[in-house]
Design an enzyme around this catalytic site. Structure first.
Site, PDB file in Angstrom:
ATOM      1  N   GLY A  57      -6.392  -3.339  -1.794  1.00  0.00           N
ATOM      2  CA  GLY A  57      -5.698  -3.611  -0.543  1.00  0.00           C
ATOM      3  C   GLY A  57      -4.211  -3.658  -0.789  1.00  0.00           C
ATOM      4  O   GLY A  57      -3.610  -2.647  -1.148  1.00  0.00           O
ATOM      5  N   ASN A  58      -3.638  -4.832  -0.623  1.00  0.00           N
ATOM      6  CA  ASN A  58      -2.201  -5.029  -0.782  1.00  0.00           C
ATOM      7  C   ASN A  58      -1.430  -4.189   0.233  1.00  0.00           C
ATOM      8  O   ASN A  58      -0.459  -3.512  -0.111  1.00  0.00           O
ATOM      9  CB  ASN A  58      -1.751  -4.730  -2.206  1.00  0.00           C
ATOM     10  CG  ASN A  58      -1.046  -5.904  -2.827  1.00  0.00           C
ATOM     11  OD1 ASN A  58      -0.885  -6.943  -2.179  1.00  0.00           O
ATOM     12  ND2 ASN A  58      -0.630  -5.765  -4.062  1.00  0.00           N
ATOM     13  N   HIS A  59      -1.894  -4.232   1.476  1.00  0.00           N
ATOM     14  CA  HIS A  59      -1.259  -3.504   2.560  1.00  0.00           C
ATOM     15  C   HIS A  59      -1.685  -4.107   3.897  1.00  0.00           C
ATOM     16  O   HIS A  59      -2.531  -4.992   3.942  1.00  0.00           O
ATOM     17  CB  HIS A  59      -1.614  -2.011   2.507  1.00  0.00           C
ATOM     18  CG  HIS A  59      -3.079  -1.742   2.654  1.00  0.00           C
ATOM     19  ND1 HIS A  59      -3.893  -1.498   1.583  1.00  0.00           N
ATOM     20  CD2 HIS A  59      -3.878  -1.690   3.747  1.00  0.00           C
ATOM     21  CE1 HIS A  59      -5.132  -1.301   2.009  1.00  0.00           C
ATOM     22  NE2 HIS A  59      -5.150  -1.422   3.323  1.00  0.00           N
ATOM     23  N   ALA A  60      -1.100  -3.594   4.948  1.00  0.00           N
ATOM     24  CA  ALA A  60      -1.504  -3.931   6.314  1.00  0.00           C
ATOM     25  C   ALA A  60      -1.699  -2.616   7.065  1.00  0.00           C
ATOM     26  O   ALA A  60      -1.320  -1.549   6.583  1.00  0.00           O
ATOM     27  CB  ALA A  60      -0.433  -4.780   7.001  1.00  0.00           C
ATOM     28  N   CYS A 105      -3.268  -7.801   3.684  1.00  0.00           N
ATOM     29  CA  CYS A 105      -4.533  -8.164   3.049  1.00  0.00           C
ATOM     30  C   CYS A 105      -4.515  -7.749   1.580  1.00  0.00           C
ATOM     31  O   CYS A 105      -4.191  -6.602   1.261  1.00  0.00           O
ATOM     32  CB  CYS A 105      -5.679  -7.460   3.774  1.00  0.00           C
ATOM     33  SG  CYS A 105      -7.289  -7.748   3.052  1.00  0.00           S
TER      34      CYS A 105
END
Length: 143
Positions: A57-60, A105
């Site tokens: 993830g580590n993104h929106a 997230c």
């Protein structure tokens, strides 16, 4: 950041508890798009065999909503709407978490054999992803 297994989560996030049937043979959880999942499911993908210490993830997303479920093992999710944050342990295959657009997230602390299935409201488009946290914060401050 709070460890949120019972309390509040960032705006728009919530648990999705699926019906679960258990008998002597084992357990079966099920869900239907538009009924148990709060949108029509347009994409499904899963992550597994995650390397030690790796994060996913580590993104929106700009417009896509997602519901994530652990299928085996466990992992943690960090949710951030630009104002409030929560950290959630995911270890029940019949309990997922709804992640609306504009929520950052990050998935991490995967146990061996952990797997995560993701149900998305939109087909994949690279333009929907926000990978830069500073850009994400600017967008959330505008709301």
């Amino acid at each position: 950041m709070i460890d949120d297994t019972q309390g509040s989560m960032p705006k728009g996030c919530r648990y999705i508890d699926l019906p679960n049937v258990t008998d002597k043979r084992g357990s079966l959880a099920f869900g239907e798009g538009g009924r148990h999942i709060p949108f029509g499911i347009k994409r499904v993908f899963w992550t597994y065999a995650i390397a030690d210490e790796a994060a996913r993830g580590n993104h929106a997303h700009r417009t896509c909503s997602m519901v994530l479920f652990p299928l085996g093992g466990s992992f943690r999710i960090e949710l951030d709407d630009g104002h409030d944050k929560a950290e959630i342990l995911m270890d029940d295959p019949s309990r997922g978490v709804l992640i609306p657009p504009l929520v950052w997230c990050k998935l991490y602390s995967f146990t061996p054999q952990a797997a995560c299935i993701s149900l998305a409201s939109e087909p994949y488009t690279a333009e929907d992803y926000i990978h830069n946290y500073e850009e994400f914060l600017k967008l959330t401050q505008q709301k």
